[in-house]
Design an enzyme around this catalytic site. Structure first.
Site: not given
Length: 355
Positions: A18, A20
């Site tokens: 991922d 953010d």
């Protein structure tokens, strides 16, 4: 939780990272990330970057990553726009009109799949696709409302209520979707994490054989990994706080936990049952009466400087989480946490677990 005497780079061929809250916050790279990911690559692990944020194209994401010290090509990036476009292309013919509520990331993904992006409900779209955009306005939502009421299929790239930022959580795509849901009375199909479509797309594009999902959110990254039958590593540099981890439902429980992405380079000690609780490394968490008591073996406290006890810091979370989950699974309410010694008290305070 799973354990490994070897670094995770030796067990898994591709890290599905991922972005953010894992690699960066806004446009600021998280501490230790460039060096840790460079080391992971040197050890043979391939990296793919998987994000629910549909506001950027893969090329834009790759450019940002490279600028932040994490070299990446556009082919290394999978966004929720890809998953949404894949979902729609499986259901509508080439050239079908799709109303876009979002940015160029969605436009490019739809075009790649042979669909025709439009921006007005007057173009009679067969579907509406909504992705995160920091400039989403009333006019765009109004077009989506008209199209949905006319029978268009509504697809959301994700339902994340917030996005992490250096200023703290900010409204995410799920918050904007909620406005349209409230107005239309309809429910969208969500194709981003935790829907298996997203990680299936990631595994397909990265050609992973033994993927490891690395994320900071329990309700998207970790649940998505479980639903896609992938192993998962939770890092605590984004949205999830230690208390969230202790309260996690079974579907939200990660296989591994680390402070940050350096956890890819580390072994992960066994968390095993001891009388009334669980032990990980030198840390023990035991349910005693009305308390969940945490202690650190005296030998461990005396052999290292405080600055070097990072292992115990994470092991405390691992032991506590396993103990809290066992209590929850037995149908009991988790007891308040207390420290049995000074070092345990320091670590509980560091994780904001003092109750």
């Amino acid at each position: 939780m799973l354990s490994s005497q070897r670094p995770l780079t030796e067990l898994y061929d591709v890290a599905l990272l991922d972005l953010d809250g894992v690699v960066y916050l806004g446009e600021r790279v998280i501490d230790h990330v460039p060096d840790a990911l460079a080391s992971a690559r040197e050890q043979g692990m391939r990296l793919a970057f998987v994000t629910n944020n549909a506001s950027r194209t893969p090329a834009q994401v790759a450019e940002l990553l490279t600028r932040l010290g994490v070299p990446a090509a556009s082919t290394d990036v999978i966004t929720s726009s890809h998953a949404a476009a894949h979902y729609l292309a499986d259901r509508f013919p080439s050239g079908a009109a799709v109303l876009v509520l979002g940015t160029t990331g969605l436009i490019d993904a739809l075009t790649e799949r042979g669909l025709r992006p439009v921006f007005s409900a007057d173009d009679n779209p067969v579907a509406v696709v909504q992705g995160y955009s920091p400039t989403m306005d009333w006019a765009a939502l109004a077009e989506g409302m008209v199209a949905i009421r006319n029978g268009a299929l509504w697809v959301a790239t994700n339902l994340d209520p917030t996005v992490p930022s250096p200023r703290g959580p900010l409204p995410g795509n799920g918050s904007l979707v909620a406005a349209l849901r409230h107005a239309s009375g309809q429910e969208p199909v969500a194709t981003g994490k935790p829907d298996p479509t997203m990680h299936a797309e990631s595994v397909q594009r990265s050609k992973a054989r033994q993927p490891l999902v690395v994320g900071d959110r329990l309700d998207t990254d970790i649940e998505g990994a479980r639903r896609a039958d992938c192993a998962s590593l939770l890092v605590l540099t984004g949205v999830t706080r230690p208390l969230d981890l202790l309260a996690a439902e079974p579907v939200h429980r990660p296989d591994y936990v680390a402070a940050d992405v350096r956890g890819l380079l580390e072994s992960h000690p066994d968390v095993h049952a001891v009388g009334g609780g669980f032990r990980c490394g030198a840390v023990t968490a035991v349910e005693t009466g009305s308390m969940l008591r945490v202690s650190i073996a005296e030998k461990a406290q005396g052999t290292k400087a405080d600055s070097d006890l990072t292992d115990e810091r994470v092991n405390l979370l691992r032991a506590l989480a396993q103990a809290a989950w066992a209590i929850a699974d037995a149908g009991r309410r988790r007891a308040p946490i207390e420290a049995a010694d000074d070092r345990a008290a320091q670590l509980l305070k560091a994780w904001d677990l003092v109750e």
